[in-house]
Design an enzyme around this catalytic site. Sequence first.
Site, short mmCIF file in Angstrom:
data_model
loop_
_atom_site.label_atom_id
_atom_site.label_comp_id
_atom_site.label_asym_id
_atom_site.label_seq_id
_atom_site.Cartn_x
_atom_site.Cartn_y
_atom_site.Cartn_z
N HIS A 276 48.66 57.05 48.47
CA HIS A 276 49.46 57.51 49.17
C HIS A 276 48.94 58.52 50.43
O HIS A 276 47.42 58.33 50.41
CB HIS A 276 50.23 58.39 48.31
CG HIS A 276 49.37 59.67 47.93
ND1 HIS A 276 48.39 59.49 46.94
CD2 HIS A 276 49.57 60.73 48.48
CE1 HIS A 276 47.99 60.78 46.62
NE2 HIS A 276 48.45 61.83 47.41
N ASP B 117 49.54 62.13 52.51
CA ASP B 117 50.34 63.47 51.81
C ASP B 117 51.53 63.69 52.72
O ASP B 117 51.51 63.71 53.91
CB ASP B 117 49.38 64.47 51.74
CG ASP B 117 48.43 64.53 50.79
OD1 ASP B 117 48.72 63.84 49.92
OD2 ASP B 117 47.22 65.09 51.04
N HIS C 138 44.77 58.12 50.12
CA HIS C 138 43.69 58.49 48.93
C HIS C 138 44.43 58.32 47.65
O HIS C 138 45.79 57.94 47.49
CB HIS C 138 43.34 60.06 49.22
CG HIS C 138 44.41 60.89 49.18
ND1 HIS C 138 45.34 61.17 50.27
CD2 HIS C 138 45.12 61.78 48.35
CE1 HIS C 138 46.17 61.89 50.15
NE2 HIS C 138 46.07 62.10 48.88
N ARG D 225 44.11 73.19 46.55
CA ARG D 225 44.73 72.14 47.78
C ARG D 225 45.53 72.97 48.73
O ARG D 225 46.39 73.78 48.58
CB ARG D 225 45.43 71.09 47.37
CG ARG D 225 46.28 70.19 48.04
CD ARG D 225 47.28 69.33 47.29
NE ARG D 225 47.74 68.29 47.98
CZ ARG D 225 48.64 68.11 48.58
NH1 ARG D 225 49.38 69.00 48.95
NH2 ARG D 225 49.13 66.83 48.88
O1 LIG Z 1 43.03 65.45 43.17
C1 LIG Z 1 42.49 64.48 43.93
O2 LIG Z 1 41.66 63.98 44.17
C2 LIG Z 1 43.81 64.23 44.90
C3 LIG Z 1 45.04 64.77 44.80
C4 LIG Z 1 46.05 64.49 45.95
O3 LIG Z 1 46.84 63.47 45.95
C5 LIG Z 1 46.04 65.46 46.70
O4 LIG Z 1 45.87 66.83 46.86
O5 LIG Z 1 46.89 65.28 47.92
FE LIG Z 2 47.50 63.49 47.90
#
Ligand SMILES: O=C(O)CCC(=O)C(=O)O
Ligand SMILES: [Fe+2]
Length: 291
Positions: free
Chosen positions: A107, A109, A267, A282
């Site tokens: 996906h 973000d 990702h 994040r």
């Molecule tokens: O935990 C991760 O490696 C990525 C998770 C994810 O999709 C994000 O943080 O947007």
């Molecule tokens: Fe993500």
Amino acid sequence: MNAPSHAQYRHIETRRIAGSGGAIVEGIDLSTDLPDHVLAEIRAALLDNCVIFFRDQRLTPEQQLRFARRWGEIHLHPFMQGMADYPEILEIIKTPEDKKNFGGSWHTDQMFSPQPAMGTILYALEVPSAGGDTMFTNQYLAYESLSDGMKTLCSQLRTVCVGDNFKQHGGVSRAARYDREMTHMKVKQPGNVQTTSVHPLVRTHPETGRKALYIGGHVQRFDGMTDEESEPLIDFLKRHSVRPEFTCRFRWETGSVAFWDNRCTQHFAVNDYPAETRIMRRITVCGDTPF
Ligand SMILES: O=C(O)CCC(=O)C(=O)O
Ligand SMILES: [Fe+2]
């Protein structure tokens, strides 16, 4: 193709981790207030490599936020509950009691927003002894490797992107799924924030001017077509865009930071550490309307 950049940086060093993109940036302490000329080189590295990584960082929430704010306003996730004291930061936590992980499919973000996140800055606090890597794919390469006929067709299409995609999940809402599958990730009501948006299937990166295939897990159908009509081409493009030669894979260590450009990547957080814990922080930065 996306040849490794030969840019001569003065304040940083970069080391590619794969042919398609992804580079480790060395010589930077993200906890400090970075001068503009250093930030400009980090921006160049991000644009050259689509995703960049930093090792051995130690960031307080304030320091991670200060770095993120240098790139723009913070994009608040309309569904995910942020940290109690720092609502702009989402903690991504998976412990042995959880079967599912957050971000465990390809996906880009917040693609369901009218102005999806330009970039995501993810900081690792605790990582499994093995596993929990994140994979990335280069969407410039995904576009450039299509035939001329397919490029023309794709450039005429727009996608309907949905944040709470009941249809893809057997009629189950995001809140119900996460409640059932994840102990630590809390979903909130998005209120009146728009969570379904229509975007061009081929987007032009506003900074590099390059075209990228803009597809990911939030895409439900093409605008003006039914789900059934859209499905074959969406399936093909999703499979095509994650061909191994377009991807790179990052092995996390405690203190690693990844910064990816959602305008030209997808990702995938690999869920392969059933008995261990992974804790990340994040922040997403606001982006423009895709064109
Ligand atoms: O935990 C991760 O490696 C990525 C998770 C994810 O999709 C994000 O943080 O947007
Ligand atoms: Fe993500």
